[in-house]
Every structure is written in C-alpha cells, then in structure tokens.
Design an enzyme around this catalytic site. Structure first.
Site, PDB file in Angstrom:
ATOM      1  CG  HIS A  16      -1.802   1.214   1.335  1.00 53.49           C
ATOM      2  ND1 HIS A  16      -3.143   1.105   1.628  1.00 53.49           N
ATOM      3  CD2 HIS A  16      -1.577   2.533   1.185  1.00 53.49           C
ATOM      4  CE1 HIS A  16      -3.686   2.296   1.655  1.00 53.49           C
ATOM      5  NE2 HIS A  16      -2.746   3.202   1.395  1.00 53.49           N
ATOM      6  CG  HIS A  18      -0.978   7.169  -0.977  1.00 54.55           C
ATOM      7  ND1 HIS A  18      -2.248   7.276  -1.488  1.00 54.55           N
ATOM      8  CD2 HIS A  18      -1.113   6.520   0.212  1.00 54.55           C
ATOM      9  CE1 HIS A  18      -3.112   6.725  -0.653  1.00 54.55           C
ATOM     10  NE2 HIS A  18      -2.445   6.257   0.391  1.00 54.55           N
ATOM     11  NE  ARG A  20       0.446  11.969  -2.284  1.00 54.16           N
ATOM     12  CZ  ARG A  20      -0.541  11.543  -1.520  1.00 54.16           C
ATOM     13  NH1 ARG A  20      -1.496  10.788  -2.022  1.00 54.16           N
ATOM     14  NH2 ARG A  20      -0.574  11.837  -0.238  1.00 54.16           N
ATOM     15  CG  ASN A  44      -5.259   8.582  -3.030  1.00 54.01           C
ATOM     16  OD1 ASN A  44      -4.218   8.066  -3.442  1.00 54.01           O
ATOM     17  ND2 ASN A  44      -5.322   9.193  -1.860  1.00 54.01           N
ATOM     18  CE  LYS A 102      -8.048   2.226  -0.475  1.00 58.50           C
ATOM     19  NZ  LYS A 102      -6.800   2.611   0.129  1.00 58.50           N
ATOM     20  CG  HIS A 139      -9.651   4.365   3.854  1.00 62.85           C
ATOM     21  ND1 HIS A 139      -8.436   5.025   3.933  1.00 62.85           N
ATOM     22  CD2 HIS A 139     -10.389   4.842   4.891  1.00 62.85           C
ATOM     23  CE1 HIS A 139      -8.455   5.868   4.959  1.00 62.85           C
ATOM     24  NE2 HIS A 139      -9.632   5.776   5.552  1.00 62.85           N
ATOM     25  CG  HIS A 177      -4.519   2.193   6.078  1.00 61.89           C
ATOM     26  ND1 HIS A 177      -5.848   2.174   6.412  1.00 61.89           N
ATOM     27  CD2 HIS A 177      -4.450   2.831   4.887  1.00 61.89           C
ATOM     28  CE1 HIS A 177      -6.541   2.770   5.460  1.00 61.89           C
ATOM     29  NE2 HIS A 177      -5.720   3.172   4.522  1.00 61.89           N
ATOM     30  CG  LEU A 222      -7.448  10.459   8.037  1.00 59.47           C
ATOM     31  CD1 LEU A 222      -8.336  11.149   7.030  1.00 59.47           C
ATOM     32  CD2 LEU A 222      -8.179  10.295   9.373  1.00 59.47           C
ATOM     33  CG  ASP A 250      -1.486   4.890   4.189  1.00 60.29           C
ATOM     34  OD1 ASP A 250      -1.654   5.254   3.013  1.00 60.29           O
ATOM     35  OD2 ASP A 250      -2.175   5.325   5.134  1.00 60.29           O
ATOM     36  CG  HIS A 254       0.007  15.263   2.105  1.00 61.35           C
ATOM     37  ND1 HIS A 254      -0.966  15.571   1.183  1.00 61.35           N
ATOM     38  CD2 HIS A 254      -0.390  14.107   2.685  1.00 61.35           C
ATOM     39  CE1 HIS A 254      -1.911  14.637   1.208  1.00 61.35           C
ATOM     40  NE2 HIS A 254      -1.577  13.729   2.107  1.00 61.35           N
ATOM     41  CB  ALA A 266      -4.947  12.781   6.519  1.00 58.93           C
TER      42      ALA A 266
HETATM   43  C1  NCD Z   1      -3.591   9.172   2.247  1.00 63.64           C
HETATM   44  C2  NCD Z   1      -3.197  10.219   1.197  1.00 63.64           C
HETATM   45  O1  NCD Z   1      -2.676  11.278   1.574  1.00 63.64           O
HETATM   46  O2  NCD Z   1      -3.404   9.971  -0.002  1.00 63.64           O
HETATM   47  N1  NCD Z   1      -3.556   9.771   3.547  1.00 63.64           N
HETATM   48  C3  NCD Z   1      -3.443   9.117   4.731  1.00 63.64           C
HETATM   49  O3  NCD Z   1      -3.538   9.761   5.772  1.00 63.64           O
HETATM   50  N2  NCD Z   1      -3.195   7.837   4.794  1.00 63.64           N
HETATM   51  C4  NCD Z   1      -4.915   8.583   1.907  1.00 63.64           C
HETATM   52  C5  NCD Z   1      -5.216   7.327   2.687  1.00 63.64           C
HETATM   53  O4  NCD Z   1      -4.631   6.282   2.456  1.00 63.64           O
HETATM   54  O5  NCD Z   1      -6.098   7.373   3.570  1.00 63.64           O
HETATM   55 ZN    ZN Z   2      -3.250   5.130   1.863  1.00 68.00          ZN
END
Ligand code: NCD
Ligand code: ZN
Length: 347
Positions: A16, A18, A20, A44, A102, A139, A177, A222, A250, A254, A266
């Site tokens: 899992h 991200h 981007r 996402n 997802k 999620h 997560h 989150l 996860d 950011h 988050a």
């Molecule tokens: C994730 C994100 O920023 O894309 N944020 C997070 O707090 N984990 C989205 C997610 O997996 O919930």
């Molecule tokens: Zn995530």
C-alpha cells in the site's frame, strides 16, 4: 558482526503506497524502489485512476520515473466509484493492468470524494470480483459526521466489512492500514480470505504522540493513531507470524507547507526509511526472525504472486533520518525526522 546484528531477507514489497504524480512522483519513487521490489500503488490521484486506460497510463509514468538500474514493479489498483464498469475492471485484471481494486468510502480521506457513497451499490461489482478472483483493498472507516474519528474503523467493521465478508466469502479482501484491536480481532476471527496491512507509524505512534506537548501534524494520518492498547495489539499481530498480516506502508507524501497548516493534510511520508522503521519494531519485540514473513512472504502468498528472488540485508547500525527532504522543489518531512534508527539497509 554476529548473526543478531545483521539480517538478510527476501526483498520486501509494499502492499500500500501513494506515489502521487509528476514532480512529486519523480522525487518520492526512488525511496520506495530503493527498498521494495513491488508496490500496490494507490489510485487516489486528482482526478482518480478509475479505469484501465488511466491505470495503464499512470503505470507508464511510474515506470519512467524508476531510477536506472533499479528493479521495481508498480502494481496498479482501480479506484472504485458508484459507477465502476465491471467489464473494464475484469478486463484490466485479466490483462494484468490491475492487481487489485480500491474501495474508498466517499470522503473518508485524501482525494476520496469520488469514492463509493453506499456499499450496497457496489454489491454486484463485488460479486463479479469474487467470481474473477480480484482482490479488494479497503479503506476501512465510516464517514458519518456523527461518528467520532477515533471510532470510525471499529464502526466500519460492523457496518460494512462484516456484511461484505459474509455476503462474499470467497472475495479476497485486504483491510488496509489497520489501527485497532477490533480490526486485529476481526482478521483473526476470519478465514484466509481476509488479510490486513499494518503501517510503520501505527506500530510506533499512539494518539498521545500526536497530541501531547503540542500538536504534531507529521504524526497525523488516516486512519488516525489510536490509544496505546491498540498500538500494542498491532505490534503483537505484525510480529506474530500470522500470514494474514503483512507490510503496507501507506506512505502518503504531502509537502511540509500542506502538513503544517491550519487544516493540515492527512498522510505520513514514511517511504524513506520504511524497512528500517519496521525492522526497529521487530527488534524491539524480539521478533527479527519474523520480519521476513511480514515484509516479504505473506503479501505475495495472499496475492498469489512469487516471492522476490533478490534479498536485502539490514545491519544493526545507526541511521540518522534527516529533519527534512525535498520533493517537487519544496520541503517534505519524513517519518522519524531528526531521529536515529538502530537498523540500516546496507544492500
Ligand atoms: C492518504 C493520502 O494522503 O493519499 N492519507 C493518509 O492519511 N493515509 C490517503 C489514505 O490512504 O487514507
Ligand atoms: Zn493510503
């Protein structure tokens, strides 16, 4: 160096992450690819990756960003909406574009506005996924305004996950997560078609770490970290050797400015030292012999994929995590910023 000071395991995967897009992708991907052979890539983006064509295009952008000489395979996911086309999803899975789908409850987290508004609406789709053997990544948080943010995962189990696993017993589901004792218990009570990923931050942090002595936006993600008893339950599950628990960072980058804000995003950017972070936990729990299962064996077994042939070696040597890194030309704060971890990835 004694055996206890060095550990060699099959190269791990991140189930899992991200990654981007654009400049952020270019700068965060090398951190993940340094450690992990494969990763389940979250869809996402803005706009989200909701069909086979956009997933194939995103996969090409990821592959183009892999540093030369590094072996890394992105495994793509389809962002489910109220209107997902079951044929497109099935074809994408059959052709190897999608490794999983997802499920974001609408508005549960970052870029989830187009997520599923009512679980019953996608029951026909879940039936198709069950028949085709497509893995569902979830999620697991309810979004009802009246439900306290710390209760949203436990509530999701009873409102949605138990009915889904009851109605689709052969559907392979990853409860992602997880952050609570309730989630651990639910996985333990289930058969082999339900598994869970656990992040490094939820093994290290409880909610006090986020809120005592000042509010720490870089500890906010989150699902939000819970009480200490939950953290301990997660550590026990992760280090138990049970194949239903495996690694999923996860990592959710950011920029610093977006985190340190009156309404901070988050997500914790843990990719830079993720395997070192997990290794530290397994060492503290005297379970280094179980790290390989959690990081490198249980995930492939659940997904029906081969274990990576390459290996990595970690040594008991300090590594200092920088207070700040850079991504897309701006500052970004990694998990464990400014701390020293006791294990270092050496090869
Ligand atoms: C994730 C994100 O920023 O894309 N944020 C997070 O707090 N984990 C989205 C997610 O997996 O919930
Ligand atoms: Zn995530």
């Amino acid at each position: 160096m004694s055996a206890a000071d060095s550990i060699t395991i099959a190269r791990p995967d991140d189930w899992h992450v991200h990654l981007r897009d654009g400049a952020m992708l270019r700068d965060v991907l090398p951190w993940t690819a340094r450690q992990f052979a494969r990763a389940i890539v979250m869809p996402n983006l803005s706009p989200p990756v909701t069909d086979m064509a956009s997933a194939a295009a995103y996969r090409e952008r990821i592959i183009a960003a892999i540093p030369p000489g590094i072996d890394f395979t992105p495994l793509m996911t389809c962002y489910l909406t109220d209107d997902t086309d079951p044929d497109d999803l099935a074809r994408g899975a059959a052709e190897g574009v999608f490794t999983a789908a997802k499920l974001y409850p609408a508005n549960a987290t970052t870029n989830s506005a187009r997520g599923v508004s009512d679980m019953r609406r996608i029951y026909p789709l879940l039936g198709r996924m069950e028949a085709e053997g497509i893995v569902l990544c979830v999620h697991g948080e309810v979004t009802d305004a009246q439900v306290d943010v710390f209760d949203r995962e436990a509530e999701f189990i009873e409102c949605h996950l138990r009915p889904i696993t009851h109605n689709f017993p052969r559907l392979k589901v990853v409860f992602e997560h997880i952050t609570t004792q309730e989630a651990v218990n639910f996985v333990l009570e289930s058969g082999g078609n339900l598994a869970a990923t656990i992040t490094p931050q939820h093994l290290h942090l409880n909610r006090n770490a986020m809120l005592v002595g000042g509010i720490r936006p870089h500890a906010y993600c989150l699902p939000v970290a819970k009480r200490e008893a939950h953290r301990l339950a997660l550590r026990k599950a992760a280090t138990s050797g049970d194949p239903r628990f495996f690694l999923g960072t996860d990592s959710a980058p950011h920029l610093r400015a977006a985190k340190e804000s009156a309404c901070g995003c988050a997500g914790i950017f843990n990719a830079p030292f993720a395997i070192e972070s997990y290794c530290t936990v397994f060492d503290e729990e005297r379970a280094l012999d179980r790290l390989e299962g959690f990081a490198s064996l249980h995930g492939p077994a659940f997904y029906g994929l081969p274990v990576n042939r390459a290996t990595i070696t970690l040594e008991r040597r300090e590594v200092e995590v920088p207070a700040m890194l850079s991504a897309a030309g701006e500052g970004i704060v990694p998990f464990h910023a400014g701390e020293t971890l006791g294990w270092r990835l050496v090869s």
